[in-house]
Design a protein around this motif. Structure first.
Motif, PDB file in Angstrom:
ATOM      1  N   ALA A 129      -8.668 -12.726   3.286  1.00 26.08           N
ATOM      2  CA  ALA A 129      -7.855 -11.553   2.909  1.00 26.08           C
ATOM      3  C   ALA A 129      -8.534 -10.257   3.341  1.00 26.08           C
ATOM      4  N   LEU A 130      -7.683  -9.204   3.472  1.00 30.31           N
ATOM      5  CA  LEU A 130      -8.173  -7.864   3.862  1.00 30.31           C
ATOM      6  C   LEU A 130      -7.281  -6.825   3.199  1.00 30.31           C
ATOM      7  N   ALA A 131      -7.893  -5.795   2.564  1.00 25.98           N
ATOM      8  CA  ALA A 131      -7.141  -4.732   1.877  1.00 25.98           C
ATOM      9  C   ALA A 131      -6.992  -3.523   2.810  1.00 25.98           C
ATOM     10  N   PHE A 132      -5.719  -3.031   2.951  1.00 24.84           N
ATOM     11  CA  PHE A 132      -5.423  -1.869   3.792  1.00 24.84           C
ATOM     12  C   PHE A 132      -4.920  -0.725   2.916  1.00 24.84           C
ATOM     13  N   ARG A 133      -5.128   0.487   3.424  1.00 22.00           N
ATOM     14  CA  ARG A 133      -4.554   1.667   2.776  1.00 22.00           C
ATOM     15  C   ARG A 133      -3.698   2.396   3.815  1.00 22.00           C
ATOM     16  N   PRO A 134      -2.426   2.030   3.997  1.00 23.84           N
ATOM     17  CA  PRO A 134      -1.559   2.663   5.003  1.00 23.84           C
ATOM     18  C   PRO A 134      -1.335   4.150   4.736  1.00 23.84           C
ATOM     19  N   ASP A 135      -1.286   4.499   3.477  1.00 26.72           N
ATOM     20  CA  ASP A 135      -1.129   5.918   3.136  1.00 26.72           C
ATOM     21  C   ASP A 135      -1.824   6.191   1.823  1.00 26.72           C
ATOM     22  N   ALA A 136      -1.733   7.380   1.408  1.00 27.77           N
ATOM     23  CA  ALA A 136      -2.460   7.732   0.179  1.00 27.77           C
ATOM     24  C   ALA A 136      -1.802   7.188  -1.063  1.00 27.77           C
ATOM     25  N   GLY A 137      -0.581   6.683  -0.910  1.00 33.23           N
ATOM     26  CA  GLY A 137       0.140   6.277  -2.111  1.00 33.23           C
ATOM     27  C   GLY A 137      -0.107   4.855  -2.550  1.00 33.23           C
ATOM     28  N   ARG A 138      -0.510   3.975  -1.691  1.00 31.09           N
ATOM     29  CA  ARG A 138      -0.649   2.580  -2.099  1.00 31.09           C
ATOM     30  C   ARG A 138      -1.670   1.864  -1.225  1.00 31.09           C
ATOM     31  N   THR A 139      -2.107   0.687  -1.755  1.00 27.81           N
ATOM     32  CA  THR A 139      -2.996  -0.219  -1.026  1.00 27.81           C
ATOM     33  C   THR A 139      -2.288  -1.565  -0.848  1.00 27.81           C
ATOM     34  N   ILE A 140      -2.331  -2.060   0.360  1.00 28.11           N
ATOM     35  CA  ILE A 140      -1.684  -3.350   0.649  1.00 28.11           C
ATOM     36  C   ILE A 140      -2.772  -4.372   0.969  1.00 28.11           C
TER      37      ILE A 140
END
Length: 537
Positions: A129-140
């Protein structure tokens, strides 16, 4: 074959079998070690290949995750995750996961270290698994459930039979299994193989019972980037070593049969080549010992036993020649003795008895011419003394030589002997002659002299009232037996008491012609004299 010989044969079988069985067992142990080494190599190859395949899958998945862009994760759906277009389908993983929270172990682990690839077990499989932060509003959080199904092919390629491959996560839960009774999600912390692996170094081989209780040779490795997940592959010792056990059994059976056949052949050769010939020589020596000097082995001096048989035959021939010479000498001695007896008897009869008879007749004439009464009485006494001397001389002639023995044979001669010896005695006597044949003259004369001495002993010393004489033939022997009911004596006195000179002479006569002489007696119980003489010299 006697019991002792059977025991010897069994001991030979055991002793002869031991080296062969030792060799077979050593070969079995070597083959067993080779098979175990092969099993270890097979298990090691499977576990190493599984580790390599796992590393390849993990690396492939990691590269795929790291290569994702923020744009790939943008979605018009605020609570959604564009799973269908995140990663293309691949054999490396079974399922692509996407999470916006930390409800799953894999998502929590990824959220704890955002931007880094994590490797987590969810109790059913391994997830990258890998955690991304596409924008400041959420983490995927994007995760990939690895596909371990391709590991099953490694078993078929490199082993088979009862070989197996198992992957266990750090919590000792099965996340992949093939060839053993195990399913994903099964807790196996109590299995012997798992306990042994957890206590050993990270990579090694061990023999232990698997999850299904089957004893196997295992090779195990700790998977990289898995938090101590392990993969182990086992090859059953039953499969690996069954052939060697069968081989040992077959070799033992073949060896045993071979030893028995070889010993049977050896026994047959020994029996016909040695034992039977030795028994033949043994029988020959007993036959020679019993006096049959004409017996021969007729063996050729081709080997040691043949040389021995030939030597015995040569010895028997020499003994036979000497025995024939001895027989001739004995016969000549006996004949000479009897001839001398006849000469003495003839001289006494023709000379001494005639002279004594003439003196008696002269005394009779002188007495008739003398008128003196006193002188007549004195002359009569001289006549009586002359007649008694003549009677004793006639008795001496009879003892020296019996014409009846030559004319009518042994039986009638003994009969006349009984009549003369016991005439006027209060004694009952019997004679039993159980053969019509006559032995050799020397044997006949010796038997008569023995009977003469035994009967004289019964009359003069034993004061017998009953005397029984038997004469018979027993094979090649003449048997003479004289039994009386007289006073008897101690047999030990025969050699020391002067009164038994006649019996000692009879014993010596019997021995001189190769016979035996025995006396059974005890005080007050009578005497039995038995003489056995060879029928012919």
């Amino acid at each position: 074959m006697t019991k002792r010989n059977w025991l010897r044969f069994a001991a030979i079988v055991v002793l002869a079998s031991i080296p062969g069985f030792v060799i077979a067992y050593v070969a079995y142990r070597n083959e067993r070690d080779e098979r175990r080494t092969e099993a270890v190599e097979a298990a090691t190859a499977i576990s190493a290949a599984a580790e390599a395949r796992y590393a390849s899958i993990v690396e492939h998945t990691r590269i795929a995750l790291v290569g994702l862009s923020i744009d790939d994760l943008d979605s018009p759906e605020p609570e959604g995750c564009p799973v269908d277009r995140i990663l293309p389908s691949s054999d490396a993983y079974d399922e692509v996961l996407c999470a916006l929270d930390d409800n799953d172990p894999w998502s929590r682990a990824a959220l704890d270290t955002p931007g880094e690839v994590v490797y987590v077990s969810d109790g059913r499989s391994l997830v990258v698994a890998l955690a991304f932060r596409p924008d400041a509003g959420r983490t995927i959080v994007v995760g990939v459930r690895l596909s371990l199904a391709s590991l099953a092919d490694l078993v078929a390629e490199r082993a088979g039979g009862d070989a197996g491959l198992v992957v266990v996560d750090p919590a000792d839960t099965v996340i992949f299994a093939t060839g053993e009774v195990a399913e994903p999600g099964m807790r196996v912390a109590d299995a012997e193989i798992v306990r042994r692996i957890r206590a050993e170094p990270a990579s090694d081989t061990v023999t232990a019972r698997g999850i299904d209780g089957v004893r196997r040779v295992y090779s195990y490795r700790e998977l990289d980037r898995s938090g101590r997940a392990i993969v182990f592959s086992g090859v059953s010792t039953g499969d690996a070593l069954a052939d060697t056990s069968d081989s040992l059994r077959n070799r033992a059976i073949a060896l045993g049969l071979g030893v028995l056949v070889a010993l049977a052949i050896g026994f047959a050769v020994a029996y016909f080549g040695i034992t039977r010939r030795v028994r033949r020589l043994s029988t020959l020596t007993r036959t020679l010992g019993h006096g049959n000097l004409a017996a021969r082995s007729n063996m050729r001096p081709d080997d040691d036993i043949g040389v021995l048989g030939y030597a015995i035959d040569t010895m028997a021939s020499e003994l036979q020649v000497r025995d024939e010479e001895r027989s001739r000498l004995l016969e000549a001695v006996v004949a000479a003795s009897e001839q001398e007896r006849r000469r003495l008897a003839s001289d006494v009869h023709d000379d001494s008895i005639q002279v004594m008879s003439a003196h008696v007749m002269g005394l009779q004439l002188l007495r008739r011419r003398v008128d003196d009464v006193e002188m007549q009485a004195r002359i009569r006494e001289l006549e009586d003394s002359g007649r008694a001397a003549t009677a004793r001389l006639r008795e001496l002639v009879f003892e020296l030589h019996s014409p009846i023995l030559e004319d009518r044979g042994l039986g009638p001669a003994i009969e006349v002997l009984l009549e003369r010896l016991f005439e006027g005695w209060d004694c009952v006597y019997t004679l039993s002659v159980e053969t019509d044949d006559e032995p050799a003259p020397s044997v006949r004369d010796t038997a008569y002299r023995v009977a003469q001495e035994a009967l004289r002993n019964a009359r003069s010393h034993a004061d017998a009232r009953e005397v029984h004489v038997t004469v018979n033939r027993d094979g090649d022997e003449l048997v003479l037996r004289v039994v009386d009911d007289g006073t008897g004596f101690e047999p030990g006195e025969l050699d020391i008491e002067p009164g038994h000179l006649g019996l000692r002479a009879a014993r010596e006569r019997s021995a001189a012609v190769g016979g035996t002489f025995s006396v059974e007696s005890e005080p007050g119980a009578g005497t039995t004299v038995e003489c056995r003489l060879p029928w012919s010299l």
